[in-house]
Design an enzyme around this catalytic site. Structure first.
Site, short mmCIF file in Angstrom:
data_model
loop_
_atom_site.label_atom_id
_atom_site.label_comp_id
_atom_site.label_asym_id
_atom_site.label_seq_id
_atom_site.Cartn_x
_atom_site.Cartn_y
_atom_site.Cartn_z
CD GLU A 131 -7.60 -14.25 9.37
OE1 GLU A 131 -6.83 -13.30 9.55
OE2 GLU A 131 -8.22 -14.68 10.22
N GLY A 271 -11.04 -3.93 9.18
CA GLY A 271 -10.18 -3.06 9.82
C GLY A 271 -8.73 -3.13 9.13
CB ALA A 272 -5.73 -3.91 10.03
CG MET A 273 -4.65 -9.73 6.76
SD MET A 273 -5.63 -10.88 7.83
CE MET A 273 -4.39 -12.11 7.90
CD GLU A 274 -3.98 -11.42 11.61
OE1 GLU A 274 -4.75 -10.51 11.11
OE2 GLU A 274 -4.28 -12.50 12.03
CG ASN A 275 -1.35 -9.76 5.28
OD1 ASN A 275 -2.00 -10.71 5.36
ND2 ASN A 275 -1.65 -8.50 4.89
CD GLU A 308 -4.84 -6.28 12.62
OE1 GLU A 308 -4.35 -7.40 12.41
OE2 GLU A 308 -5.93 -6.12 12.64
CG HIS A 311 -2.99 -10.93 15.10
ND1 HIS A 311 -3.92 -12.20 15.76
CD2 HIS A 311 -4.02 -10.21 14.64
CE1 HIS A 311 -5.04 -11.90 15.49
NE2 HIS A 311 -5.24 -10.90 15.06
CD GLU A 330 -8.58 -12.43 14.92
OE1 GLU A 330 -8.14 -11.44 15.57
OE2 GLU A 330 -8.04 -12.58 13.89
N1 B3K Z 1 -7.32 -11.44 11.05
C1 B3K Z 1 -8.00 -10.17 10.22
C2 B3K Z 1 -9.44 -10.42 9.90
C3 B3K Z 1 -9.53 -11.30 8.76
C4 B3K Z 1 -11.13 -11.38 8.27
C5 B3K Z 1 -11.33 -12.04 7.02
N2 B3K Z 1 -12.75 -11.91 6.48
C6 B3K Z 1 -7.91 -8.95 11.07
C7 B3K Z 1 -7.66 -9.05 12.58
O1 B3K Z 1 -8.40 -9.70 13.11
O2 B3K Z 1 -6.78 -8.64 12.97
ZN ZN Z 2 -7.14 -10.06 14.76
#
Ligand code: B3K
Ligand code: ZN
Length: 881
Positions: A131, A271-275, A308, A311, A330
């Site tokens: 992302e 911080g983190a990513m919701e893959n 996360e 999400h 978000e």
């Molecule tokens: N969705 C990601 C953020 C990604 C940022 C990319 N530059 C984290 C979050 O908001 O949960």
């Molecule tokens: Zn987020």
């Protein structure tokens, strides 16, 4: 490096894609010096997009995007294919059919990827961040969120170096290969956009737990880290289970795969990513143990794990049509995690913390050159739009909808939204529509919160008619011009109000007997009348901060003292104290500016004394009420920022309060300085916060005995919260003792040098310290062995800490600005996202006093004149000047 002449893209130009991708089959062959990515895509034409022409002769070109890829081969329907062009980051394919299979093979170099976007390496492990537009650094694709596809991912790698191979979904096959290699294949049954793709390969350990969902399905939960951190995962696991339960109870949302994984990595841009099914976390946002993490970190871990996880529905199952809709996922998800944290901890404290962030950082953004609505109309680089506006203001907008509809109708709205749009990529408009349809409420005017930037201002006056026993409140709203938006239409602003009588009791406001009412302010100017009011009341306006606006009402200092003591709304009680402190500090700054000295207003000192000695006050509330506004928030509220004076005035106020109430503060500190096993629970956190607030006041006095208290707490501490607070107090004590400072810093380093996240704090407390964080010292920190210029956390700690240091960063010779400029120009070549973020303090240049203003402007001019800027830095610098 991105485009040489970056261009803006516009929401109004949105067009659905000409092709869809039904199935995405990826193979990653990971090697030390390169990675081969084979992608097999089943592509079919988007028949809704036909512009009149029919038939296969008129098929549009397929344009796939790729960034920094070496294309090795192309096949269509299993046959070599050559009718393609590679141009400016696009793979253009001609002469197609309505549906076909496209196979590409690309070579990439994750081991050299310093941008931390796409596939890269952190401490020897492979990981991804896709992302917003990182997937294009992996393979040619329709890298846009409205293209949702089913993914399978086969990973092959050396088995000894990379025993763990992870991707989204379920692990369906694994086996051994020649040359000590092995493979694992993952299949994700849910359609998803490419930004939710993830891959991890490394030598990792994991902790495992289980969660039974409300329909009785068993889910395996795993948190992966490097071996030495494995004992720091418990808190994240507890937080994850709490989040899963909460989302079932509050939103009726159940988890959908058989496994949920979190991986901690040290090098991560945010911080983190919701893959999907495989969240990747900055290790600072997942690891925590009482010995290594402060209360603040424990709470951050809980909040980010929740965010996360949430999400999975608000973002993954229902995603964004395009990146202009970012706040759809978000803002909503921040609202959800904020409510979760409020339910798990102290609701009152959480609200104060959230509002502090909003008023300090978001209001500043709204007043600066990068101001944008929560649904922006254009951008050059989407990475620049992961902002406090999209996130925190976006959450406030959802909170207002929650307030206007009420909890029950809001839940109906969210149910409808998830049900109606499951598996789709949608817009903010779809969210608001679902809320309207489910509740029957008209949110037409409310929608302006999505399209208009800027912080609305409410100018409020009142009058009381003794004869009629009527009280009238006149509310006028306005909103300052923001880039591209000169004029604003009135917003729908919910203003929660209470009225207090001379005893501090709540007055009845309407026939229903309520003492608390929400006024729906919709016009530019509106008058609200209240009858049967027996005496002139004092208004308590915008209770719980019911809307993200500035309130201007002419409270006298006596009024504020009264509200501080009597308001039944805890938020406004705290806010009255903040307003009082603000006005006192402001007045002092104004005096300093004219070359005058001014002593601290006694009324503030006494008011804080009342709070310190009030035994009926909840400890958490007391700690919040005793916290003076931060320098950053004072700067935000000032008309013109005098950084040195703000620092000096705030210090003087703090010291005056401490000197006047030294005995009480010491007694309070003493009473709370008890040793008990660490628990990250709200009550215990409140005790520690209050104790450490007392310590911070006490050590502001130039008194050796007070410094000794900090030293005692430092050595006697049984958890990181107390030890770190004591370290901060020693460093920033009024009685500056360099020898002692060096001694505790060395001790701390010795104790924790192996823990990179603790070292971040060690660095940042020094960089942000007014006395220690000189430019010379910053340079030493950057040479230190614990520093790592490839780590965003380290850069944020040192450069971010320094840029937030009012006294040192804004030194009058301008060298602070020059230094930051040198650093970020260098960084821009390696990690543009972080470079662009670190520039934020300079973008506020227009608000500063003339000297600083000119020096900051010069620094920005130098950045702008530098050839080859990334699109990230280019956008921010050109918009700032
Ligand atoms: N969705 C990601 C953020 C990604 C940022 C990319 N530059 C984290 C979050 O908001 O949960
Ligand atoms: Zn987020």
């Amino acid at each position: 490096m991105k485009d040489s002449q970056p261009k803006a893209i516009y929401l109004k130009d949105y067009q659905a894609p000409d092709y869809w991708i039904d199935q995405t089959n990826l193979t990653f062959d990971l090697y030390e010096d390169h990675t081969m990515v084979t992608s097999v895509l089943s592509i079919y034409r988007n028949l809704d997009n036909k512009s009149g022409k029919q038939g296969e002769d008129n098929l549009p070109e397929l344009v796939l995007v790729g960034d920094d890829l070496e294309l090795i081969s192309v096949e269509i329907d299993d046959k070599p294919f050559s009718d393609f062009k590679v141009e400016g980051g696009f793979l253009k394919i001609l002469s197609l059919k309505e549906s076909f299979t496209l196979k590409t093979v690309c070579r990439i170099n994750p081991q050299e990827n310093t941008s931390l976007e796409g596939l890269y390496k952190s401490n020897g492990m492979f990981c991804t961040q896709c992302e917003a537009e990182g997937f294009r650094k992996i393979t040619y694709y329709l890298d846009r969120p409205d293209v949702m596809s089913r993914f399978t991912t086969r990973i092959t790698a050396d088995k000894t170096a990379y025993p763990v191979l992870l991707s989204n979904g379920n692990d369906i096959e694994r086996g051994e290969l020649d040359d000590g290699r092995h493979y694992v294949t993952w299949e994700d049954p849910f359609k998803k956009p490419s930004y939710l793709f993830a891959l991890v390969a490394g030598d990792l350990q994991h902790v495992e737990d289980h969660f039974t969902t409300m329909s009785g399905r068993e889910v395996t939960l795993r948190i992966f880290t490097e071996a030495h951190n494995i004992d720091q995962c418990d808190h994240a696991m507890i937080s994850l289970k709490k989040s899963m339960k909460w989302d079932e109870e509050v939103y009726g949302r159940e988890y959908d795969l058989d496994i949920f994984m979190i991986v901690a990595v040290d090098h991560f841009n945010m911080g983190a990513m919701e893959n999907k099914g495989l969240n990747i976390f900055n290790s600072a946002c997942v690891l925590a143990s009482p010995e290594t993490a402060t209360d603040a970190r424990f709470q951050r871990v809980e909040a980010i794990v929740a965010h996360e996880y949430f999400h999975n529905w608000s973002g993954n199952r229902v995603t964004c049509r395009d990146w202009f809709q970012l706040s759809l996922k978000e803002g909503f998800t921040v609202f959800r995690d904020s409510e979760f944290s409020a339910d798990m901890n102290s609701r009152g404290v959480k609200r104060i913390e959230d509002v502090n962030v909003l008023r300090t950082a978001q209001f500043a953004e709204d007043a600066g050159p990068m101001a944008h609505p929560i649904r922006p109309e254009s951008f050059i680089e989407i990475s620049n739009f992961y902002t406090v506006t999209i996130y925190e203001k976006g959450a406030e907008v959802v909170r207002m909808i929650h307030g206007i509809l009420g909890a029950e109708a809001f839940r109906k709205g969210s149910d409808l939204y998830f049900e109606r749009h499951d598996g789709q990529a949608v817009t903010c408009e779809d969210f608001v529509k679902a809320m309207e349809d489910a509740s029957g409420r008209d949110l037409t005017q409310f929608r302006r919160w999505y399209s208009q930037a800027g912080t609305p201002v409410l100018n409020i006056t009142d009058e009381y008619n003794e004869d009629k026993k009527q009280y009238k409140l006149t509310i006028e709203q306005s909103c300052p011009a923001t880039p591209g938006q000169k004029e604003k239409e009135p917003f729908h602003i919910p203003v929660r109000l209470g009225l207090l009588d001379a005893e501090g009791d709540e007055l009845v406001l309407n026939e229903s007997g309520a003492t608390d009412q929400v006024l729906d302010v919709k016009q530019e100017k509106e008058v609200f009348a209240f009858d049967n009011i027996e005496e002139r009341p004092l208004p308590s306006i915008l209770r719980s901060f019911s809307a993200p606006v500035r309130v201007k009402y002419d409270y006298s200092r006596e009024d504020l003292l009264f509200l501080m003591e009597h308001d039944s709304d805890h938020f406004n009680r705290w806010d009255a104290g903040q307003r009082l402190a603000n006005s006192v500090i402001d007045e002092m700054v104004a005096a300093f500016e004219q070359g005058r000295e001014l002593s601290v207003d006694r009324s503030l000192i006494e008011a804080f004394g009342t709070v310190i000695n009030d035994e009926s006050l909840d400890l958490a509330v007391k700690a919040e009420m005793l916290s003076l506004p931060s320098e950053a928030s004072l700067a935000e509220q000032a008309v013109e920022v005098y950084p040195q004076f703000i620092h000096q005035a705030r210090q003087q106020v703090k010291k005056a309060i401490a000197e006047a109430h030294k005995d009480s503060l010491e007694a309070l500190w003493q009473s709370l300085n008890v040793h008990k096993p660490y628990r990250p629970e709200a009550e215990d956190i409140a005790e520690r916060t209050l104790k450490n607030t007392c310590l911070s006041y006490l050590t502001s006095i130039e008194d050796k005995a007070m410094l000794a208290l900090a030293e005692q707490q430092y050595h006697g501490a049984s958890n990181m919260t107390d030890r770190f607070a004591a370290l901060v107090s020693v460093i920033n004590a009024g009685n500056h003792d360099r020898e002692l400072i060096d001694e505790v810093l060395a001790d701390f380093l010795e104790l924790y040098h192996q823990d990179t996240n603790v070292m971040d704090q060690w660095l940042s407390v020094q960089a942000a310290s007014p006395s220690l964080g000189t430019l010379e010292h910053i340079l030493t920190l950057m040479q230190h062995e614990v520093f790592d210029e490839t780590s965003p956390n380290k850069l944020r700690s040192v450069l971010g800490g320094f840029a937030g240091n009012m006294k040192q960063f804004h030194r009058t010779d301008g060298l602070g600005y020059e230094f930051l400029t040198d650093q970020l120009l260098d960084l821009d070549k390696k990690n543009p996202q972080i470079a662009s973020r670190l520039m934020t303090p300079l973008t506020r240049w227009r608000k500063f006093e003339p000297g600083c203003r000119e020096r900051m402007r010069k620094a920005l001019e130098r950045i702008k004149a530098t050839p080859g800027l990334s699109s990230d830095v280019y956008e921010v610098v050109t918009k700032s000047l």
